[in-house]
Design a protein around this motif. Structure first.
Motif, PDB file in Angstrom:
ATOM      1  N   HIS A 205       0.805  -1.230   0.000  1.00  0.00           N
ATOM      2  CA  HIS A 205       0.000   0.000   0.000  1.00  0.00           C
ATOM      3  C   HIS A 205       0.842   1.286   0.000  1.00  0.00           C
ATOM      4  CE1 HIS A 205      -3.718  -2.267   0.585  1.00  0.00           C
ATOM      5  NE2 HIS A 205      -3.079  -2.984   1.489  1.00  0.00           N
ATOM      6  N   ASN A 206       2.169   1.146  -0.162  1.00  0.00           N
ATOM      7  CA  ASN A 206       3.049   2.323  -0.133  1.00  0.00           C
ATOM      8  C   ASN A 206       2.783   3.193   1.088  1.00  0.00           C
ATOM      9  OD1 ASN A 206       4.450   1.811  -2.570  1.00  0.00           O
ATOM     10  ND2 ASN A 206       2.684   2.548  -3.734  1.00  0.00           N
ATOM     11  N   LEU A 207       2.561   2.519   2.227  1.00  0.00           N
ATOM     12  CA  LEU A 207       2.181   3.211   3.456  1.00  0.00           C
ATOM     13  C   LEU A 207       3.230   2.943   4.537  1.00  0.00           C
ATOM     14  CD1 LEU A 207      -0.084   4.817   4.968  1.00  0.00           C
ATOM     15  CD2 LEU A 207      -0.995   2.579   5.657  1.00  0.00           C
ATOM     16  N   VAL A 208       3.737   4.000   5.134  1.00  0.00           N
ATOM     17  CA  VAL A 208       4.696   3.870   6.223  1.00  0.00           C
ATOM     18  C   VAL A 208       3.945   3.993   7.546  1.00  0.00           C
ATOM     19  CG1 VAL A 208       6.784   4.796   7.296  1.00  0.00           C
ATOM     20  CG2 VAL A 208       6.521   4.871   4.809  1.00  0.00           C
ATOM     21  N   ILE A 209       3.956   2.918   8.351  1.00  0.00           N
ATOM     22  CA  ILE A 209       3.280   2.945   9.650  1.00  0.00           C
ATOM     23  C   ILE A 209       4.293   2.656  10.749  1.00  0.00           C
ATOM     24  CG2 ILE A 209       1.060   2.228   8.674  1.00  0.00           C
ATOM     25  CD1 ILE A 209       1.580  -0.583   9.772  1.00  0.00           C
ATOM     26  N   GLY A 210       3.935   3.009  11.978  1.00  0.00           N
ATOM     27  CA  GLY A 210       4.822   2.795  13.117  1.00  0.00           C
ATOM     28  C   GLY A 210       4.538   1.481  13.837  1.00  0.00           C
ATOM     29  N   GLU A 211       5.383   1.195  14.828  1.00  0.00           N
ATOM     30  CA  GLU A 211       5.273  -0.054  15.579  1.00  0.00           C
ATOM     31  C   GLU A 211       3.948  -0.148  16.326  1.00  0.00           C
ATOM     32  OE1 GLU A 211       8.608  -0.390  18.151  1.00  0.00           O
ATOM     33  OE2 GLU A 211      10.078  -0.455  16.531  1.00  0.00           O
ATOM     34  N   ARG A 212       3.504   0.965  16.918  1.00  0.00           N
ATOM     35  CA  ARG A 212       2.260   0.934  17.691  1.00  0.00           C
ATOM     36  C   ARG A 212       1.061   0.672  16.788  1.00  0.00           C
ATOM     37  NH1 ARG A 212       1.846   5.832  21.850  1.00  0.00           N
ATOM     38  NH2 ARG A 212       0.020   4.590  22.451  1.00  0.00           N
ATOM     39  N   THR A 213       1.060   1.270  15.596  1.00  0.00           N
ATOM     40  CA  THR A 213      -0.035   1.031  14.649  1.00  0.00           C
ATOM     41  C   THR A 213      -0.058  -0.437  14.241  1.00  0.00           C
ATOM     42  OG1 THR A 213       0.093   3.298  13.815  1.00  0.00           O
ATOM     43  CG2 THR A 213      -0.976   1.672  12.400  1.00  0.00           C
ATOM     44  N   ALA A 214       1.122  -1.003  13.969  1.00  0.00           N
ATOM     45  CA  ALA A 214       1.202  -2.410  13.575  1.00  0.00           C
ATOM     46  C   ALA A 214       0.731  -3.319  14.698  1.00  0.00           C
ATOM     47  CB  ALA A 214       2.640  -2.750  13.180  1.00  0.00           C
ATOM     48  N   GLU A 215       1.128  -3.005  15.920  1.00  0.00           N
ATOM     49  CA  GLU A 215       0.710  -3.824  17.061  1.00  0.00           C
ATOM     50  C   GLU A 215      -0.804  -3.760  17.253  1.00  0.00           C
ATOM     51  OE1 GLU A 215       1.814  -4.463  21.801  1.00  0.00           O
ATOM     52  OE2 GLU A 215       2.280  -2.562  20.817  1.00  0.00           O
ATOM     53  N   ASN A 216      -1.361  -2.573  17.122  1.00  0.00           N
ATOM     54  CA  ASN A 216      -2.823  -2.429  17.267  1.00  0.00           C
ATOM     55  C   ASN A 216      -3.571  -3.200  16.186  1.00  0.00           C
ATOM     56  OD1 ASN A 216      -2.523  -0.783  19.512  1.00  0.00           O
ATOM     57  ND2 ASN A 216      -2.581   1.117  18.329  1.00  0.00           N
ATOM     58  N   ALA A 217      -3.028  -3.206  14.954  1.00  0.00           N
ATOM     59  CA  ALA A 217      -3.652  -3.958  13.868  1.00  0.00           C
ATOM     60  C   ALA A 217      -3.582  -5.452  14.135  1.00  0.00           C
ATOM     61  CB  ALA A 217      -2.972  -3.620  12.539  1.00  0.00           C
ATOM     62  N   LYS A 218      -2.457  -5.898  14.688  1.00  0.00           N
ATOM     63  CA  LYS A 218      -2.302  -7.322  15.026  1.00  0.00           C
ATOM     64  C   LYS A 218      -3.334  -7.740  16.068  1.00  0.00           C
ATOM     65  CE  LYS A 218       0.890  -8.330  17.956  1.00  0.00           C
ATOM     66  NZ  LYS A 218       2.241  -8.505  18.573  1.00  0.00           N
ATOM     67  N   ILE A 219      -3.528  -6.903  17.073  1.00  0.00           N
ATOM     68  CA  ILE A 219      -4.481  -7.229  18.139  1.00  0.00           C
ATOM     69  C   ILE A 219      -5.914  -7.218  17.602  1.00  0.00           C
ATOM     70  CG2 ILE A 219      -5.457  -6.404  20.321  1.00  0.00           C
ATOM     71  CD1 ILE A 219      -2.617  -5.304  20.967  1.00  0.00           C
ATOM     72  N   ALA A 220      -6.214  -6.253  16.742  1.00  0.00           N
ATOM     73  CA  ALA A 220      -7.588  -6.081  16.257  1.00  0.00           C
ATOM     74  C   ALA A 220      -7.971  -7.090  15.182  1.00  0.00           C
ATOM     75  CB  ALA A 220      -7.780  -4.665  15.726  1.00  0.00           C
ATOM     76  N   ALA A 221      -7.014  -7.450  14.302  1.00  0.00           N
ATOM     77  CA  ALA A 221      -7.395  -8.276  13.149  1.00  0.00           C
ATOM     78  C   ALA A 221      -6.389  -9.362  12.802  1.00  0.00           C
ATOM     79  CB  ALA A 221      -7.620  -7.384  11.928  1.00  0.00           C
ATOM     80  N   GLY A 222      -5.331  -9.520  13.581  1.00  0.00           N
ATOM     81  CA  GLY A 222      -4.352 -10.566  13.296  1.00  0.00           C
ATOM     82  C   GLY A 222      -4.896 -11.938  13.656  1.00  0.00           C
ATOM     83  N   SER A 223      -4.554 -12.943  12.851  1.00  0.00           N
ATOM     84  CA  SER A 223      -5.026 -14.301  13.125  1.00  0.00           C
ATOM     85  C   SER A 223      -4.108 -15.316  12.463  1.00  0.00           C
ATOM     86  CB  SER A 223      -6.464 -14.491  12.623  1.00  0.00           C
ATOM     87  OG  SER A 223      -6.513 -14.342  11.218  1.00  0.00           O
ATOM     88  N   ALA A 224      -4.160 -16.554  12.966  1.00  0.00           N
ATOM     89  CA  ALA A 224      -3.368 -17.648  12.405  1.00  0.00           C
ATOM     90  C   ALA A 224      -4.245 -18.689  11.736  1.00  0.00           C
ATOM     91  CB  ALA A 224      -2.542 -18.305  13.524  1.00  0.00           C
ATOM     92  N   TYR A 225      -5.551 -18.482  11.780  1.00  0.00           N
ATOM     93  CA  TYR A 225      -6.513 -19.463  11.274  1.00  0.00           C
ATOM     94  C   TYR A 225      -7.750 -18.689  10.818  1.00  0.00           C
ATOM     95  CZ  TYR A 225      -8.769 -24.119  11.229  1.00  0.00           C
ATOM     96  OH  TYR A 225      -9.373 -25.299  10.859  1.00  0.00           O
ATOM     97  N   PRO A 226      -8.421 -19.145   9.754  1.00  0.00           N
ATOM     98  CA  PRO A 226      -9.605 -18.412   9.282  1.00  0.00           C
ATOM     99  C   PRO A 226     -10.617 -18.159  10.395  1.00  0.00           C
ATOM    100  CG  PRO A 226      -8.997 -20.098   7.696  1.00  0.00           C
ATOM    101  CD  PRO A 226      -8.111 -20.303   8.891  1.00  0.00           C
ATOM    102  N   ARG A 256      -3.526 -11.843   7.883  1.00  0.00           N
ATOM    103  CA  ARG A 256      -3.149 -13.241   8.128  1.00  0.00           C
ATOM    104  C   ARG A 256      -2.089 -13.696   7.131  1.00  0.00           C
ATOM    105  NH1 ARG A 256      -7.861 -15.062   8.835  1.00  0.00           N
ATOM    106  NH2 ARG A 256      -8.383 -15.811   6.756  1.00  0.00           N
ATOM    107  N   ASP A 257      -2.264 -13.297   5.871  1.00  0.00           N
ATOM    108  CA  ASP A 257      -1.277 -13.644   4.850  1.00  0.00           C
ATOM    109  C   ASP A 257       0.042 -12.918   5.106  1.00  0.00           C
ATOM    110  OD1 ASP A 257      -0.589 -14.860   2.193  1.00  0.00           O
ATOM    111  OD2 ASP A 257      -0.377 -12.741   1.670  1.00  0.00           O
ATOM    112  N   ALA A 258      -0.041 -11.655   5.561  1.00  0.00           N
ATOM    113  CA  ALA A 258       1.164 -10.857   5.792  1.00  0.00           C
ATOM    114  C   ALA A 258       2.027 -11.434   6.913  1.00  0.00           C
ATOM    115  CB  ALA A 258       0.774  -9.415   6.111  1.00  0.00           C
TER     116      ALA A 258
END
Length: 353
Positions: A205-226, A256-258
């Motif tokens: 997405h040509n988007l530069v994000i920080g560690e806190r944004t990435a961590e929040n995304a992981k908590i909100a939508a990260g998964s290892a299984y459908p 999940r793919d990322a």
């Protein structure tokens, strides 16, 4: 006079168990439970080398400090990368626990450390605790502490399997009769998952994000299984091409793919540990199941993914974030029961004056 003075300190001090984590530090106080849970971050004045803020206050400064102040995480991959800063952090937490006491006593401290560290790194953790005011310092390997905190019967003649996924390291261990039978440690864990999301945002997405944004995304939508119901989350940062602010909405399928790279590495490590486990202990684990601890255990669907791939029960420990801290605390409360579990041989003591 040394022994009576030590006994006097024992009356006033509160023995501590410390989970000295890459992302968060938790402190367990004897008789009170976990009283501190704060980020492992210290804001330091570059000129004076003094700590200006520690924990929550320091994390709020990450990425927002002027040139004269730097907010640092002094632990890298679960081990001490900056001894002086870790000493400042430990001193702050130890003093915070004892702030309302009549005197400033020197507590006994049990510190959880990754199982893959060297003797030099174990010594550094003990020295940091002593320099910060501890009377005696012990270390215990994090998978053992996590197993104790999760309530596994580590001293019995049965196999228990613990997977502790922290910020900097993933620890997998088979425990029986108070000792670790099979143990694997890898420096791939929560931080690498966050980094995978950062790289995905930049690459796709040509988007530069920080560690806190990435961590929040992981908590909100990260998964290892459908997921039964897939989620969406908005990433906000800077456009790599224009330099202007930009927001992108992504799905949990994309995330999940990322993060599949580090997640697959962790799963492969668990499989390797299972393959190396003696048959009698595997029989126990097939009956009792695998226990997940640490912040990484909260990744959605990880237990289901492991259960599908390993064909054995997988459970998330109660309050997985605090397992290591509770384990170190229980050891501090009853050192005589866990002598075999302590890492690094004898404790270190403060020099007598």
């Amino acid at each position: 006079m040394i022994r009576p003075l030590s006994a006097l300190f024992g009356l006033f001090s509160r023995d501590l168990g410390i989970d000295l984590g890459t992302a968060n530090t938790l402190v367990y106080v004897r008789g009170k439970g976990i009283v501190i849970s704060e980020p492992s971050v210290v804001a330091v004045d570059k000129k004076t080398r003094r700590a200006l803020a520690v924990g929550v206050e320091a994390k709020a400064m990450v990425g927002k400090t002027p040139e004269t102040i730097v907010a640092v995480r002094p632990l890298k991959d679960g081990v001490i990368a900056d001894f002086d800063t870790v000493e400042m952090m430990l001193h702050y937490f130890i003093r915070k626990v004892h702030v309302q006491r009549f005197m400033a006593p020197h507590p006994r401290v049990v510190i959880g450390i990754p199982s893959g560290v060297t003797e030099v790194e174990k010594r550094a953790a003990k020295d940091a605790a002593l320099s910060a005011g501890a009377r005696e310092a012990y270390t215990i390997e994090e998978p053992m502490a996590a197993a104790i905190g999760a309530g596994l019967p580590i001293n019995e003649a049965v196999g228990s399997m613990i997977v502790d996924i922290g910020g900097g390291t993933t620890e997998v261990a088979i425990i029986s009769l108070g000792g670790i039978v099979v143990n694997y440690s890898i420096r791939v864990a929560g931080d690498e998952i966050d980094d995978a999301i950062i790289q995905f945002a930049r690459r796709d997405h040509n988007l530069v994000i920080g560690e806190r944004t990435a961590e929040n995304a992981k908590i909100a939508a990260g998964s290892a299984y459908p997921l039964e119901e897939e989620r969406r989350v908005t990433l906000r940062g800077r456009d790599l091409l224009t330099g202007l602010p930009k927001a992108v909405e992504v799905s949990s399928v994309e995330i999940r793919d990322a993060i599949s790279g580090p997640v697959n590495t962790i799963i492969d490590l668990i499989k390797t540990c299972v393959e190396e486990t003696p048959p009698e202990l595997i029989a126990d684990i097939m009956e009792r199941g695998i226990v997940l601890a640490g912040g990484g255990a909260l990744l959605m669907g990880l237990d289901k993914r492991l259960q599908a791939e390993l064909r054995m029960p997988v459970y998330r420990a109660d309050d997985p974030l605090t397992c290591v801290a509770r384990g170190t605390g229980r050891v501090a409360e009853a050192l005589h029961l866990y002598q075999r579990a302590l890492a690094g041989g004898q404790e270190l003591r403060r020099p007598s004056r």
